[in-house]
Design a protein around this motif. Structure first.
Motif, short mmCIF file in Angstrom:
data_model
loop_
_atom_site.label_atom_id
_atom_site.label_comp_id
_atom_site.label_asym_id
_atom_site.label_seq_id
_atom_site.Cartn_x
_atom_site.Cartn_y
_atom_site.Cartn_z
N ALA A 12 0.83 -1.21 0.00
CA ALA A 12 0.00 0.00 0.00
C ALA A 12 0.86 1.26 0.00
CB ALA A 12 -0.93 0.00 1.22
N THR A 13 1.95 1.23 0.75
CA THR A 13 2.86 2.37 0.79
C THR A 13 3.49 2.61 -0.59
OG1 THR A 13 3.34 2.00 3.13
CG2 THR A 13 4.93 3.32 1.88
N LEU A 14 3.87 1.53 -1.28
CA LEU A 14 4.40 1.68 -2.64
C LEU A 14 3.36 2.32 -3.55
CD1 LEU A 14 6.57 1.20 -4.79
CD2 LEU A 14 5.66 -1.12 -5.08
N ASP A 15 2.09 1.97 -3.38
CA ASP A 15 1.05 2.59 -4.20
C ASP A 15 0.93 4.07 -3.91
OD1 ASP A 15 -0.77 1.87 -6.30
OD2 ASP A 15 -2.43 2.31 -4.95
N TRP A 16 1.06 4.46 -2.64
CA TRP A 16 1.03 5.88 -2.31
C TRP A 16 2.25 6.61 -2.86
CZ3 TRP A 16 -2.89 8.72 -1.02
CH2 TRP A 16 -3.98 8.14 -0.36
N SER B 199 -10.10 -1.61 4.62
CA SER B 199 -10.50 -1.31 5.99
C SER B 199 -10.61 0.19 6.24
CB SER B 199 -9.53 -1.95 6.99
OG SER B 199 -8.22 -1.40 6.87
N TRP B 200 -10.02 0.99 5.36
CA TRP B 200 -10.23 2.44 5.35
C TRP B 200 -11.12 2.75 4.15
CZ3 TRP B 200 -6.82 6.49 7.71
CH2 TRP B 200 -5.95 5.94 8.68
N ARG C 89 -6.44 3.66 2.62
CA ARG C 89 -6.71 2.90 1.40
C ARG C 89 -5.85 3.44 0.25
NH1 ARG C 89 -11.45 1.95 -2.70
NH2 ARG C 89 -11.44 -0.34 -2.78
N PRO C 90 -5.19 2.53 -0.49
CA PRO C 90 -4.27 2.97 -1.55
C PRO C 90 -4.99 3.73 -2.67
CG PRO C 90 -3.89 0.67 -0.97
CD PRO C 90 -5.16 1.08 -0.30
N PRO C 91 -4.25 4.54 -3.43
CA PRO C 91 -4.87 5.30 -4.52
C PRO C 91 -5.64 4.44 -5.51
CG PRO C 91 -2.66 6.11 -4.10
CD PRO C 91 -2.84 4.89 -3.24
N GLN C 92 -5.16 3.22 -5.79
CA GLN C 92 -5.87 2.33 -6.72
C GLN C 92 -6.99 1.54 -6.04
OE1 GLN C 92 -3.19 0.62 -10.13
NE2 GLN C 92 -2.01 0.47 -8.22
N GLY C 93 -7.19 1.76 -4.75
CA GLY C 93 -8.13 0.94 -4.02
C GLY C 93 -7.45 -0.36 -3.62
N LYS D 120 -15.66 5.29 9.45
CA LYS D 120 -15.26 4.82 8.12
C LYS D 120 -14.00 3.97 8.15
CE LYS D 120 -17.78 8.37 5.70
NZ LYS D 120 -17.79 9.42 4.65
N LEU D 121 -13.65 3.53 9.37
CA LEU D 121 -12.63 2.49 9.55
C LEU D 121 -13.34 1.19 9.89
CD1 LEU D 121 -9.79 4.17 11.66
CD2 LEU D 121 -9.96 3.95 9.18
N HIS D 122 -12.89 0.09 9.32
CA HIS D 122 -13.60 -1.17 9.47
C HIS D 122 -12.70 -2.23 10.08
CE1 HIS D 122 -17.06 0.33 7.22
NE2 HIS D 122 -16.16 0.93 6.43
N HIS D 123 -13.26 -2.95 11.02
CA HIS D 123 -12.52 -4.01 11.70
C HIS D 123 -12.35 -5.21 10.78
CE1 HIS D 123 -10.99 -6.31 15.07
NE2 HIS D 123 -11.81 -7.30 14.74
N VAL D 124 -11.14 -5.72 10.72
CA VAL D 124 -10.84 -6.93 9.95
C VAL D 124 -10.40 -8.01 10.93
CG1 VAL D 124 -9.32 -7.97 8.23
CG2 VAL D 124 -10.19 -5.65 7.87
#
Length: 359
Positions: free
Chosen positions: A90-94, A144-145, A185-189, A164-168
């Motif tokens: 996810a960080t790489l996507d950001w 989850s975000w 949540r990453p830019p691409q979802g 708008k945060l969801h428990h996993v």
């Protein structure tokens, strides 16, 4: 993008693996060259057993120095923590502003198990089952975000809307994961998932979880059959098969320059233990790609140069212009994210969708 190969623009990707290279600069030069050719994405292989820098770290370093091309590191799901894996991807996507993918892989070797204190790794079938569960858990953590969970209200000091945060609470066969994620949540979802479907036991993981499946088969007819089977299996898992791209995986040796394919190749690749190998010139390769695409064998090609510095240059400056001239490949990037390059929709947030259905 049409779901039928051979009736639209094909997809092209390349590996930028450099054995024994520890510095990021040589990788950056290759990725920029691939970006100059408008390739969809590059991959960078990695294993616990290989000496050298971590592929995720290398591509995170390269991301700010590139602007359009997709970046897909190999990430082993064996001996790693799924929560940390998804956060890193996810960080790489950001960092790349929506150009990240990841290529789940497994570590079946005893030497790799010993590195982390395991006596021996599980059986390959179990390792790939675990890889599929990691991919499933990652998608849940990315979702989850919700997209608008960050509010950053300076006046009230509220950074996030907790509603708008969801428990996993994911329970796999060998691990459990609690969420939400520590990364929005990453830019691409969901960053793009790339799976080598020719690997033993990886076929079903690709059909169930992959956005892009790589298939290393030397015969275009057999490849078309595998593509159809992957799409059918994806539909059985409740997926839209048009959301799965199947790329032919070929190793290429363009060292002979402009000459016909090496005798014995018959204009096409030969099967080897490492996968199909094509030897010829850039024009020959353009002809092969054109023929296979028009036959409906695949949606595109993932090419692994035997000599990355030499062969990638010949691919970008020789093969790609011919494919562009034949109106088979793009001349520029029409979008900015890897999903846009691949013609894939940005997935809806599964938790937000459930909330809307219940309201």
């Amino acid at each position: 993008m049409t779901s039928q190969p051979g009736r639209g623009l094909l997809h092209l990707a390349a590996a930028v693996d450099l054995a024994g290279t520890l510095d990021a600069e040589p990788y950056l030069r290759l990725v920029r060259l691939a970006e100059h050719g408008a390739l969809d994405f590059v991959t960078l292989h990695d294993t616990f057993a290989a000496a050298g820098p971590d592929s995720l770290s290398v591509l995170s370093r390269i991301a700010p120095a590139t602007s359009r091309i997709g970046l897909v590191p190999t990430v082993t799901t064996t001996h790693t923590e799924p929560f940390h894996v998804q956060a890193a991807v996810a960080t790489l996507d950001w960092v790349s502003r929506g150009r990240a993918g990841w290529r789940p892989d497994v570590s079946p070797g005893d030497d790799e198990a010993a590195l982390v204190g395991r006596r021996q790794p599980p059986a390959p079938a179990d390792l790939w089952h675990e890889a599929g569960e990691v991919a499933d858990a990652a998608r849940k953590l990315w979702d989850s975000w919700e997209d608008d969970a960050e509010i950053r209200d300076v006046a009230t000091g509220r950074f996030v809307d907790r509603d708008k945060l969801h428990h996993v609470d994911f329970e796999g066969r060998t691990f459990s994961v609690r969420g939400p994620s520590i990364v929005p949540r990453p830019p691409q979802g969901n960053p793009v998932v790339v799976v080598d479907a020719t690997r033993p036991y990886a076929y079903d993981v690709a059909a169930r979880h992959a956005d892009v499946a790589l298939v290393g088969i030397a015969d275009p007819g057999q490849l078309a059959t595998v593509r159809a089977g992957l799409r059918r299996r994806a539909a059985e898992h409740g997926r839209d098969p048009d959301e799965l791209r199947v790329l032919a995986a070929l190793r290429i040796d363009l060292g002979g320059g402009e000459r016909t394919a090496r005798p014995g190749h018959g204009g096409g690749p030969l099967p080897t233990e490492e996968g199909p190998l094509y030897r010829g010139g850039p024009v020959d390769l353009a002809d092969l790609i054109t023929d296979w695409h028009r036959l409906g064998a695949a949606d595109g090609f993932h090419l692994t140069p035997l000599d990355p510095r030499r062969d990638l240059e010949r691919l970008v400056n020789g093969t790609v212009p011919l494919l562009q001239h034949r109106a088979l490949f793009r001349t520029f990037y029409p979008g900015s994210t890897l999903r846009e390059h691949l013609g894939l929709a940005r997935p809806a947030n599964q938790f937000a969708a459930l909330a809307q259905e219940s309201s």
